[in-house]
Scaffold this motif. Sequence first.
Motif, PDB file in Angstrom:
ATOM      1  N   TRP A  25      -3.866   3.577  -1.790  1.00 11.25           N
ATOM      2  CA  TRP A  25      -3.529   2.820  -0.574  1.00 11.25           C
ATOM      3  C   TRP A  25      -4.628   1.792  -0.282  1.00 11.25           C
ATOM      4  O   TRP A  25      -4.339   0.617  -0.030  1.00 11.25           O
ATOM      5  N   ALA A  84       0.828  -1.200   0.000  1.00  7.16           N
ATOM      6  CA  ALA A  84       0.000   0.000   0.000  1.00  7.16           C
ATOM      7  C   ALA A  84       0.865   1.254   0.000  1.00  7.16           C
ATOM      8  O   ALA A  84       0.564   2.243  -0.685  1.00  7.16           O
ATOM      9  N   SER A  98      -4.821  -1.123  -2.920  1.00 10.19           N
ATOM     10  CA  SER A  98      -3.659  -2.002  -2.814  1.00 10.19           C
ATOM     11  C   SER A  98      -3.774  -2.895  -1.589  1.00 10.19           C
ATOM     12  O   SER A  98      -3.540  -4.115  -1.659  1.00 10.19           O
ATOM     13  N   LEU A  99      -4.169  -2.312  -0.461  1.00 11.17           N
ATOM     14  CA  LEU A  99      -4.334  -3.091   0.761  1.00 11.17           C
ATOM     15  C   LEU A  99      -5.473  -4.100   0.627  1.00 11.17           C
ATOM     16  O   LEU A  99      -5.365  -5.255   1.068  1.00 11.17           O
TER      17      LEU A  99
END
Length: 235
Positions: free
Chosen positions: A203, A99, A206-207
Motif C-alpha cells: 500500500w 494502493a 503504491s501510494l
Amino acid sequence: MDRNNDDLEIGVASISLRRQVEEKLRGAIVRGRFAPGEHLSDRTLCEVFKVSRTVVREAVRQLEAEGLVETFPHRGSFVRVLTADEAEQIYDVRGVLEALAAKKFVQYATDEQIEKLAKALNEIKAGLDTDEMDMIGRKQTFYDVLLSVYPNTYLRSMLNQILNWSGQLRATSMSVPGRRRQSVAELERLIEAIRKRDEEAAWHWSLEHVRNAAAAALSVLKERDAKAGAAQSHP
C-alpha cells in the motif's frame, strides 16, 4: 497529421463498428497519439478508422461522456485538456485506488502472478529510452496484471477510468528529467513488498509512486497554466 495508422484500422469482429472505434480512439487518446487539445475532426477520424461519419460521431459522443473529449459549438470536438486542479484531484483518487489494488494483489495473487507482474516491470525497464506512447503502453500492461487478480469489477473499472483520464498526465510526468528511472525504482520497491506478502508496504509504495508522479506532473501543469494565465492577462 503524420501518423502510421495501421494499428488503428478496424477489422471484422463480433462487436459493433462503433464499439471498435470507441476502443481504438480511447486507446489512442490515453497513449497520447492524439494530444491534449488536438482537434478530432470527423474527416480525419473517418480516414484513420475507415468508417462512416455516423460511426465516428457516436464513438466521440461516448468518449465525451467519459470525460476524454470535449465538444464546443461551431468548433468541433477536441481531446480534453486537464487543468492542474483537475489533475490534482485525479491523482488523489488514483493514489487510493492504486494502493488498494496493490494490497489486494498481495492477498490474492499466486507466485506465478507475482512473477508476471515483475515481468511487466522488466518490460517497463527495457523501454526506459522509448517514447512516451510506448512507455504508457508498457505501464498499462503492468496495471492490467495488477488488476487481473482481485475479483472486484468496481475497483477495476474505476481505476481503469482514472488511468484513462490520467493518460496525458502520465506522459507529462514522464517528461520530467529523471522521473522514468525514479518511477521504476518505486515500482521495484512495490514488487519487493508484494513478494514478501507485505500488504502495508505494498500500500505504502503504491501510494508513494502515485504521489511522486503527481508532484512531477503538477510541476509542469502549474507552470503551463501560469503561462496561459499571464498570456490572457497581457494580450
